[in-house]
Design a protein around this motif. Structure first.
Motif, PDB file in Angstrom:
ATOM      1  N   UNK A  24      86.678  17.281  -0.560  1.00 55.17           N
ATOM      2  CA  UNK A  24      88.040  17.821  -0.592  1.00 55.17           C
ATOM      3  C   UNK A  24      88.394  18.497   0.729  1.00 55.17           C
ATOM      4  N   UNK A  25      87.455  19.209   1.322  1.00 54.60           N
ATOM      5  CA  UNK A  25      87.710  19.821   2.633  1.00 54.60           C
ATOM      6  C   UNK A  25      87.978  18.748   3.684  1.00 54.60           C
ATOM      7  N   UNK A  26      87.244  17.654   3.626  1.00 55.53           N
ATOM      8  CA  UNK A  26      87.462  16.548   4.550  1.00 55.53           C
ATOM      9  C   UNK A  26      88.867  15.981   4.372  1.00 55.53           C
ATOM     10  N   UNK A  27      89.301  15.830   3.114  1.00 54.73           N
ATOM     11  CA  UNK A  27      90.640  15.308   2.843  1.00 54.73           C
ATOM     12  C   UNK A  27      91.716  16.256   3.376  1.00 54.73           C
ATOM     13  N   UNK A  28      91.494  17.538   3.223  1.00 59.29           N
ATOM     14  CA  UNK A  28      92.448  18.520   3.745  1.00 59.29           C
ATOM     15  C   UNK A  28      92.498  18.435   5.267  1.00 59.29           C
ATOM     16  N   UNK A  29      91.319  18.333   5.879  1.00 63.98           N
ATOM     17  CA  UNK A  29      91.262  18.248   7.347  1.00 63.98           C
ATOM     18  C   UNK A  29      92.031  17.030   7.852  1.00 63.98           C
ATOM     19  N   UNK A  30      91.869  15.895   7.204  1.00 65.13           N
ATOM     20  CA  UNK A  30      92.514  14.662   7.655  1.00 65.13           C
ATOM     21  C   UNK A  30      94.014  14.647   7.366  1.00 65.13           C
ATOM     22  N   UNK A  31      94.430  15.182   6.227  1.00 66.94           N
ATOM     23  CA  UNK A  31      95.846  15.115   5.844  1.00 66.94           C
ATOM     24  C   UNK A  31      96.655  16.320   6.315  1.00 66.94           C
ATOM     25  N   UNK A  32      95.947  17.433   6.587  1.00 64.51           N
ATOM     26  CA  UNK A  32      96.612  18.686   6.958  1.00 64.51           C
ATOM     27  C   UNK A  32      97.610  19.121   5.870  1.00 64.51           C
ATOM     28  N   UNK A  33      97.237  18.851   4.642  1.00 60.89           N
ATOM     29  CA  UNK A  33      98.093  19.190   3.507  1.00 60.89           C
ATOM     30  C   UNK A  33      98.169  20.695   3.311  1.00 60.89           C
ATOM     31  N   UNK A  34      99.315  21.145   2.871  1.00 60.94           N
ATOM     32  CA  UNK A  34      99.512  22.563   2.581  1.00 60.94           C
ATOM     33  C   UNK A  34      98.947  22.906   1.192  1.00 60.94           C
ATOM     34  N   UNK A  35      98.915  21.887   0.329  1.00 65.23           N
ATOM     35  CA  UNK A  35      98.375  22.044  -1.027  1.00 65.23           C
ATOM     36  C   UNK A  35      97.469  20.855  -1.321  1.00 65.23           C
ATOM     37  N   UNK A  36      96.474  21.090  -2.156  1.00 63.54           N
ATOM     38  CA  UNK A  36      95.660  19.995  -2.674  1.00 63.54           C
ATOM     39  C   UNK A  36      95.629  20.149  -4.183  1.00 63.54           C
ATOM     40  N   UNK A  37      95.817  19.022  -4.857  1.00 60.19           N
ATOM     41  CA  UNK A  37      95.819  19.015  -6.313  1.00 60.19           C
ATOM     42  C   UNK A  37      94.776  18.041  -6.823  1.00 60.19           C
ATOM     43  N   UNK A  38      94.234  18.358  -7.974  1.00 61.91           N
ATOM     44  CA  UNK A  38      93.281  17.469  -8.624  1.00 61.91           C
ATOM     45  C   UNK A  38      93.256  17.750 -10.112  1.00 61.91           C
ATOM     46  N   UNK A  39      92.812  16.783 -10.868  1.00 60.07           N
ATOM     47  CA  UNK A  39      92.734  16.954 -12.312  1.00 60.07           C
ATOM     48  C   UNK A  39      91.293  17.215 -12.733  1.00 60.07           C
ATOM     49  N   UNK A  40      91.168  18.013 -13.777  1.00 62.15           N
ATOM     50  CA  UNK A  40      89.859  18.402 -14.296  1.00 62.15           C
ATOM     51  C   UNK A  40      89.944  18.410 -15.822  1.00 62.15           C
ATOM     52  N   UNK A  41      88.924  17.884 -16.469  1.00 62.06           N
ATOM     53  CA  UNK A  41      88.851  17.993 -17.927  1.00 62.06           C
ATOM     54  C   UNK A  41      88.420  19.412 -18.285  1.00 62.06           C
TER      55      UNK A  41
END
Length: 104
Positions: A24-41
């Motif tokens: 997830x940190x890698x995805x944030x680094x690449x996208x420079x997103x202000x928010x990250x969302x994900x689903x969890x059971x």
């Protein structure tokens, strides 16, 4: 400004090593997103802890809200899906993400 990650599945032999957080940190680094969302059971305590720890590492919050109820899956035994939303992520943290990945 939001990166959505539907599911992150880590093979049982590699769990407990911070792989989900590092991905997830890698995805944030690449996208420079202000928010990250994900689903969890709801029963996936490890994933919930991982999202909360990631928010803590990023010095922000993790909001959890029901995204899909069991009824949305026609009561077929599928658990509800909780949406975890992390952010806002401060732009000055983008420079530190590589280091955070190594320490995840």
């Amino acid at each position: 400004d939001t990166f959505f990650n539907w599911e992150t599945v880590v093979h049982k032999d590699y769990r407990g090593n911070g792989l989900q957080k590092r991905m997830l940190l890698f995805q944030i680094e690449k996208t420079r997103a202000k928010y990250i969302e994900g689903t969890v059971n709801p029963s996936n305590n490890a994933s919930k802890r991982s999202f909360r720890k990631l928010a803590e590492m990023l010095k922000t919050r993790c909001q959890e809200n029901l995204l899909f109820s069991a009824e949305d899956f026609e009561n077929d035994g599928h658990e509800p899906e909780i949406l975890c939303r992390i952010g806002p992520i401060a732009t000055d943290l983008f420079e530190d993400l590589a280091e955070l990945q190594q320490n995840a």
